[in-house]
Enzyme design. Structure first.
Site, PDB file in Angstrom:
ATOM      1  N   GLY A 101     -14.518   7.529  -5.092  1.00 59.01           N
ATOM      2  CA  GLY A 101     -14.949   6.919  -3.618  1.00 59.01           C
ATOM      3  C   GLY A 101     -15.446   5.535  -4.261  1.00 59.01           C
ATOM      4  O   GLY A 101     -15.196   5.042  -5.186  1.00 59.01           O
ATOM      5  N   HIS A 510      17.736 -12.423  11.904  1.00 64.96           N
ATOM      6  CA  HIS A 510      16.615 -13.185  12.556  1.00 64.96           C
ATOM      7  C   HIS A 510      15.915 -13.457  11.132  1.00 64.96           C
ATOM      8  O   HIS A 510      14.602 -13.686  11.454  1.00 64.96           O
ATOM      9  CB  HIS A 510      15.882 -12.378  13.648  1.00 64.96           C
ATOM     10  CG  HIS A 510      16.635 -12.256  15.054  1.00 64.96           C
ATOM     11  ND1 HIS A 510      16.889 -13.246  15.559  1.00 64.96           N
ATOM     12  CD2 HIS A 510      17.015 -10.986  15.763  1.00 64.96           C
ATOM     13  CE1 HIS A 510      17.606 -12.733  16.756  1.00 64.96           C
ATOM     14  NE2 HIS A 510      17.761 -11.521  16.627  1.00 64.96           N
TER      15      HIS A 510
END
Ligand code: G6P
Length: 614
Positions: A101, A510
């Site tokens: 963590g 594109h």
């Protein structure tokens, strides 16, 4: 992110810890370490690199002791090296700690501790926590569990920790908040781990710790759980259903390959007892229990990350087409921070293999606060996401160990498909005849996946040899195959480190078209019946720019085959079910390319399977 394992009992701890770390290595593999208590001594061995390097390093060392903790790291604070590897010691050397963590306020805590005279060896937030616990323990002469509890009231962030105290060695203290932790209860022995895989071969009895709970296990066989507010909690003991063979590679070179080949079975397992084509029903317990709320939802919001997000995108096509329910598919990390408009008329569907992804969990908590119903589609049984949802379904794919997700993806898509067919029929948005046809065809999918694996693997291996040195690749698809293009590109990036992009085929014009030349492999997934002519035109556009075309088409397709350099044929199916077949060749392609490039397929650099940090 980071794997934790600990043992207290009558056996020698070292082999249990090393084997446990190997099982947890998918969570992080930049360094590993073990601390063992023996005869008044605390021996700590840490090594940069993988667990096998730690095992090698410890080979000629003292590894006796029946209590110990181990850690495999995915670096957050501090580079991956021997010093930053866990376990970390407190300043007086009495405590040692492993952590998964992030302690967000570690800098503040560190400054305060520096003022008290503490000095630090590593750059980690974890070492700060070890010192903080020591400081509290020393100041008020506290038992270790009480020092841990008080220290955790001062911490902001996420943690799963296990602490060992040299002066109280018949005890381990474990705690969690937003990072998973499970306790295995054996015969006069305890195990603590980030997930059940290191525990399953010793015991099937486990307790999944809840957020802000602190557990103490002792050599006398006691397990006590308190919450951070010091209230005693009753442990909820569950039986695992995890066979050891599920965790082994078997005859395969890599877990990823094993998991790709498991898909005919895992997709069938996902449907087992939930669909009967013969009797014309599909039943998902989680949906049935909440049918009112789900079928009347104003919209579905899918929250997920990585490959699970791609499965979610297929969910959008499925739910909108079959059940006419509007869907938004959100990256959980974006959803949680952008003050989204969500209310009690929404159903938020969380997709997660691990059930532990920090961003997905946080997005769900937010959606819950806003009153939405939360539906979980999860693989890991007992995981945090599975536990916070209002309702949900497991995909039953079994443990997925290769970092690149394969069978969990097809499991998620199978589940979403069943859900969409079922809701479509219940809401009257598909006729019975089409409903029955889809169920029948869903039933055929496992055999068709089998056929794809059998018939295409050799050719894909050959194609992999032809394009393995490419530096870029483009994946194009339309409709249901657009998310598959994204997933194919992600698989290639993850494990072979070739830059790849997935695009809706028509969008190529594109931008990416500027990149196309004879060195650019363009993988076109063109199994669609709808917009077939359009995709043929897109293939022509690539060909006109000399791109190398690798197409995935329906068996018998000659039009696109004639335009392609290489063609992979897969069986035909109903369009909403296409992704379950078209993804398989792309998984195999990335696998073979990664092997040929000498990459570590199961543990690609910098990645981890369970992302428990933001
Ligand atoms: C990591 C894994 C991916 C996975 C993603 C989401 O990035 O490497 O394979 O798709 O996390 O994980 P989840 O467990 O929530 O599906």
């Amino acid at each position: 992110m980071c794997g934790i394992v600990a043992y207290l009992g009558n056996r020698t701890a070292f082999p249990i810890l090393i084997n446990g770390l190997k099982r947890l290595e998918y969570r992080g593999y930049d360094s590993a370490g073990i601390a063992l208590y023996n005869d008044g001594e605390l021996n700590i061995y840490k090594k940069k690199g993988k667990v096998k390097e730690l095992a090698e390093h410890a080979r000629d060392k003292e590894v006796a002791g029946t209590v110990g903790i181990g850690h495999t790291r995915w670096a957050t604070h501090g580079k991956p090296d021997d010093i930053n590897a866990h376990p970390h010691r407190s300043g007086n050397g009495r405590l040692t700690l492993i952590h998964n963590g992030i302690i967000e306020n570690y800098e503040l805590l560190k400054q305060a501790l520096l003022k008290e005279g503490h000095t630090f060896e590593s750059e980690t937030d974890t070492e700060v926590l070890a010192h903080l616990i020591e400081e509290l323990q020393q100041r008020d002469n506290l038992p270790i569990e009480e020092a841990v509890r008080i220290a955790l009231t001062k911490v902001i962030g996420a943690y799963a920790i296990v602490v060992m105290d040299k002066n109280d060695p018949d005890k381990l203290v474990a705690a969690r908040k937003a990072s998973p932790l499970v306790i295995g209860i054996g015969d006069e022995e305890f195990f603590v781990a980030s997930d059940p895989t290191p525990i399953a071969e010793y015991t099937q009895r486990v307790v999944f710790l809840n957020d802000e709970e602190i557990a103490v296990v002792t050599r006398q066989g006691e397990l006590q759980i308190k919450n951070i507010g010091n209230e005693v909690q009753t442990p909820f003991i569950q039986e695992l259903d995890l066979e050891i063979e599920m965790l082994e590679k078997g005859d395969y070179d890599y877990y990823m390959l094993k998991e790709i080949y498991e898909q005919p079975r895992t997709v069938a397992d996902c449907m087992r007892g939930r669909v009967s084509a013969a009797e014309g029903w599909v039943r998902l317990g989680g949906v049935e229990n909440q049918i009112e709320r789900i079928s009347k939802a104003r919209r579905f919001i899918v929250a997920a990350c990585g490959t699970s997000w791609h499965a979610g995108l297929i969910g959008e096509y499925l739910f909108e087409e079959l059940a006419r329910i509007p869907v938004e598919v959100e990256y959980a990390s974006e959803l949680r921070y952008r003050n989204p408009i969500i209310d009690e008329n929404d159903v938020v569907i969380a997709l997660s293999q691990s059930g532990e992804t920090a961003d997905t969990l946080a997005a769900l908590e937010l959606a819950k606060e806003k009153g939405a119903m939360i539906y979980g589609i999860v693989n890991a049984v007992g995981s945090s996401i599975a536990r916070i949802t209002d309702s949900g379904s497991y995909i039953h794919a079994g443990p997925e160990i290769g970092v690149a997700s394969t069978k969990a993806f097809t499991g998620q898509v199978t589940l979403l498909t069943m859900m969409a067919i079922s809701l479509g029929y219940k809401r009257g948005t598909i006729p019975r005849s089409y409903y029955l046809q889809l169920l029948e065809e869903l039933n055929n999918i496992p055999a068709k996946i089998e056929r794809v694996l059998e018939k295409t693997n050799d050719k894909i291996e050959y194609i992999a040899g032809e394009i393995k040195d490419a530096t870029n690749a483009l994946y194009l698809g339309r409709g249901y195959n657009f998310p598959i293009a994204l997933e194919g590109a992600l698989k290639l990036k993850e494990i072979s480190y070739i830059h790849a992009e997935g695009y809706p085929a028509a969008e190529m014009k594109h931008g990416p078209i500027a990149l196309i030349d004879e060195n650019m492999p363009v993988i076109v997934i063109a199994t669609n019946k709808s917009a077939y002519e359009k995709i043929v035109s897109n293939v022509q556009e690539v060909k006109a720019r000399k791109g190398m075309i690798i197409s995935v088409v329906k068996e018998g397709d000659t039009v696109i085959r004639d335009l392609s350099d290489y063609t992979i044929e897969i069986p035909d199916t109903d369009e909403p079910l296409t992704p379950l077949l078209s993804v398989i060749p792309l998984q195999l392609l990335s696998y073979h390319i990664a092997v040929m490039r000498g990459c570590d397929v199961d543990q690609p650099r910098n990645l981890a399977k369970s992302v428990t940090v933001e």
